[in-house]
Design an enzyme around this catalytic site. Structure first.
Site, PDB file in Angstrom:
ATOM      1  CG  ASP A  63      -1.778   1.219   1.338  1.00 19.49           C
ATOM      2  OD1 ASP A  63      -2.667   1.415   0.490  1.00 19.49           O
ATOM      3  OD2 ASP A  63      -1.559   2.011   2.273  1.00 19.49           O
ATOM      4  CD  GLU A 135      -3.508  -1.998  -1.178  1.00 15.05           C
ATOM      5  OE1 GLU A 135      -3.748  -0.785  -1.285  1.00 15.05           O
ATOM      6  OE2 GLU A 135      -3.878  -2.682  -0.189  1.00 15.05           O
TER       7      GLU A 135
END
Length: 243
Positions: A63, A135
């Protein structure tokens, strides 16, 4: 499930992953990192593996790496745009619906290792699960090969969607709600996680939106981020009706 069954699933994954990376034009060093990136908690639970062997830590890292990569891309591409515009554009690129588009486009959703129950209940098509795995893959790619390779991957998989305006229909309700509140001078927006329920492989999160010290809406989701998005969507629609 048996060790033999686990071994069969893992070997099949590794072969498919190797083929996928070859198709994309990338090499890799540490296959274990990528296996972890695609290991959902339900898969780990089914085989009684270490609870930290699932992909959530890599998702956390990915992320941050993704935000940095997209920030640099927007910073270079739009030298005359102010911070607020860049932030809004970044939010659209890294939000859940966009990540699902990127993952599905290259078939990464098909690589996810799921538990038997999660597979049966349609987990493979669940947006939050797909975006989390994407992610986590970015996090694994960063650890395995560094930021330059992440950038090259983004040039091939992410940036073309942006440049072709394919994300215009994607709605990031947290950003949209924040901007509306700012325009109306209604104060700061915060989110609280108020409930977390269900088994580890099938969690349900409930978050609330706080505005001017009051909880004005709630949202539920399979992840904390999804529950905040749903809460922001509800709050935004409520305020738009009130006005």
């Amino acid at each position: 499930m048996s060790k033999q069954k686990k071994s069969e699933i893992v070997n099949r994954f590794r072969k498919r992953f190797d083929t996928k990376m070859t198709e994309l034009g990338f090499t890799y060093q540490n296959i274990d990192l990528y296996q972890q990136a695609f290991s959902h908690s339900s898969f780990i639970n089914d085989f009684n593996m270490n609870r930290l062997d699932h992909n959530e830590r890599l998702e956390f890292l990915g992320d941050a790496v993704l935000e940095l990569t997209v920030s640099r891309y927007l910073f270079d591409k739009h030298p005359n745009l102010p911070e607020g515009n860049l932030t809004k554009m970044r939010a659209t690129i890294v939000c859940e619906p966009s990540l699902v588009i990127f993952a599905n486009k290259i078939g990464l959703n098909e690589m996810i290792l799921l538990g038997k129950g999660e597979e049966k209940t349609g987990g493979r098509t669940r947006p939050s699960l797909i975006s989390d795995a994407f992610e986590a893959f970015i996090g694994a790619l960063y650890l395995d090969q560094g930021l330059d390779i992440v950038w090259k991957f983004a040039e091939k998989v992410i940036f073309p969607h942006v440049e072709q305006n394919e994300l215009l229909g994607v709605v990031d309700f947290k950003t949209q709600f924040q901007e509306y509140v700012h325009q109306q001078n209604k104060g700061d927006v915060t989110y609280n996680l108020i409930k977390e329920e269900g088994p580890a492989h099938h969690r349900l999160f409930t978050s609330e939106v706080i505005l001017q010290g009051e909880a004005i809406a709630e949202g539920k989701g399979k992840t904390k981020k999804e529950s905040e998005q749903r809460a922001a969507e509800s709050a935004y629609k409520q305020l738009k009706q009130i006005k």
